[in-house]
Design an enzyme around this catalytic site. Structure first.
Site, PDB file in Angstrom:
ATOM      1  CE  LYS A  74      45.132 -11.645 -30.547  1.00 48.57           C
ATOM      2  NZ  LYS A  74      43.943 -10.987 -30.128  1.00 48.57           N
TER       3      LYS A  74
HETATM    4  C1  LIG Z   1      42.934 -11.392 -29.259  1.00 50.21           C
HETATM    5  C2  LIG Z   1      41.839 -10.496 -28.880  1.00 50.21           C
HETATM    6  C3  LIG Z   1      41.380 -10.372 -27.552  1.00 50.21           C
HETATM    7  C4  LIG Z   1      41.900 -11.134 -26.370  1.00 50.21           C
HETATM    8  O1  LIG Z   1      42.549 -12.250 -26.587  1.00 50.21           O
HETATM    9  P1  LIG Z   1      43.149 -13.313 -25.581  1.00 50.21           P
HETATM   10  O2  LIG Z   1      43.116 -14.539 -26.414  1.00 50.21           O
HETATM   11  O3  LIG Z   1      42.288 -13.398 -24.378  1.00 50.21           O
HETATM   12  O4  LIG Z   1      44.518 -12.862 -25.237  1.00 50.21           O
HETATM   13  C5  LIG Z   1      40.403  -9.440 -27.287  1.00 50.21           C
HETATM   14  N1  LIG Z   1      39.878  -8.679 -28.248  1.00 50.21           N
HETATM   15  C6  LIG Z   1      40.269  -8.766 -29.527  1.00 50.21           C
HETATM   16  C7  LIG Z   1      39.660  -7.846 -30.536  1.00 50.21           C
HETATM   17  C8  LIG Z   1      41.253  -9.687 -29.898  1.00 50.21           C
HETATM   18  O5  LIG Z   1      41.627  -9.770 -31.174  1.00 50.21           O
END
Ligand SMILES: *Cc1c(COP(=O)(O)O)cnc(C)c1O
Length: 412
Positions: free
Chosen positions: A219
């Protein structure tokens, strides 16, 4: 382009994503490790306080992942067994799974083919039909509903609308919130890909009753694993604090458990990384925007490639990934294979949720159910993308991409 420079590029160092962790984060982590507060300490509170300040107010509750945050949001919104959650299939599957965690039914509507975000007109149509009930509602429901998601004890209702800000571009929130308000339905924003993005001048994560951000290492900013639940409601924030902490009473004694809770806490080590990243967030986002601009410049006027389109409601894009779409007649999977053989990683982002084996099996989805989502799923290609890509890296990726497309064009 200078071919000899390009072909000597060390492709083995190219990765899809890479975190950008600096000395400030390392110093903050060291300070936690030298303290006695490895969890439940002041670093978590500082991270939450600065997060809420950046959003311009409201409550921020740090959690162990974005997925945990979405589960907490479903519980806070009171989504119950047999309810429906109106959402998008063009997403990472955690967003739809959040509905399943509370035994609700994720109800997919199609996307806007330009932004690939949930289509607000489809949301309105589905919500109106579901509220009317009967045959109109049935048309929007999945073909099959597994028995454990049925709640014969009471009539089905819409538990929440769950828009996803796909790839860092906010969904078209004004009409979505209007539909939700007209029917008194909570909106939970999946802002896991959109930290720092703004829509019509307002920050993603401040439109709904609650929103969730995520900090996995791919992210825009990271804590390793981690997430942040945000809400303007004092009551929802209290509930979220209790749910992440084994259902403990938030203002009472340590071992008083008042509801079913979870261990969804973030520890202070991760919060330290997050705090350092948050303080550098503008810099991190600017570096990503530079790389996105570099790709756009190199790929502009290429007829085989559709570039990501940033619409006018998006005041500020927050670049999570760089996703292009390939023109009809180009086999995306073959292009990926050619790129891989050349040392360039790429990914099919997203593979629609409703066509995942688990969702097909549970709900009877098949190809053709969501045409725009499926078209995007077939043609979208994420290129290596992170703040540390150099101009040489971009030259190399683009050179190999153009060659891969040329060698995989289907003959008409
Ligand atoms: C990254 C992401 C999540 C949640 O990610 P985690 O790996 O649990 O932190 C949820 N929804 C979307 C659209 C994502 O890109």
């Amino acid at each position: 382009m200078n071919r000899s420079v390009v072909s000597s590029h060390p492709a083995s160092t190219l990765t899809m994503s890479a975190p950008d962790v600096g000395e400030e984060e390392i110093a903050l982590v060291n300070s936690v490790l030298r303290s006695t507060d490895l969890s439940g300490g002041p670093m978590v509170s500082a991270f939450e306080r600065e997060w809420s300040e950046r959003l311009g107010g409201g409550h921020a509750v740090a959690v162990s992942s974005g997925t945990a945050g979405l589960h907490v949001a479903m519980l806070a919104a009171g989504v119950d067994a047999g309810d429906t959650v109106v959402t998008s299939s063009f997403s990472f599957l955690a967003s739809a799974n959040a509905a399943l965690f509370v035994r609700a039914i994720p109800l997919f509507v199609d996307i806007d083919p330009v932004t690939m975000n949930i289509d607000p007109a489809a949301v309105e149509e589905a919500v109106d039909a579901l509220q009317r009930g009967g045959a109109a509602a049935q048309r929007w429901m999945p073909r099959t509903i597994p028995p454990h998601l049925q709640n014969p004890g009471r009539s089905s209702r819409i538990g929440a609308i769950l828009p996803v800000h796909v790839f860092g571009q906010p969904a078209d929130m004004r009409p979505i919130v209007a539909t939700a308000e007209r029917h008194g339905i909570p909106v939970v924003e999946d802002a896991c890909e959109a930290v720092g993005a703004t829509y019509e001048g307002q920050q993603a994560g401040t439109f709904g009753s609650a929103a969730v951000f995520a900090f996995y290492p791919n992210k825009q900013m990271t804590t390793g694993e981690g997430g942040m639940f945000v809400t303007a409601s004092e009551e929802w924030a209290q509930l979220a604090r209790s749910l992440r902490n084994q259902g403990r009473d938030t203002d009472a004694t340590w071992l008083r458990h008042v509801r079913l809770g979870y261990n969804y806490r973030m520890d202070d080590i991760r919060a330290a990384v997050g705090l350092g990243q948050l303080r550098r967030l503008d810099q991190l986002l600017a570096a990503r925007a530079r790389v996105a601009a570099g790709y756009k410049e190199r790929l502009a006027s290429n007829e085989d490639i559709l570039l990501p389109e940033v619409v006018s409601s998006t005041t500020q894009m927050s670049w999570f990934v760089f996703v292009i779409r390939l023109a009809a007649g180009i086999d995306r999977d073959a292009v990926m294979a050619t790129l891989a053989a050349d040392g360039v990683p790429s990914r099919p982002y997203f593979s629609p949720i409703h066509l995942q084996p688990f969702y097909r099996e549970q709900f009877g989805y098949t190809e053709g159910d969501l045409p725009h989502t499926e078209a995007a799923g077939r043609s979208a290609l994420a290129l290596p993308f992170h703040a540390r890509l150099s101009d040489d890296d971009l030259d190399f990726v683009v050179d190999r991409l153009i060659r891969a497309i040329a060698s995989n064009r289907q003959q008409a």
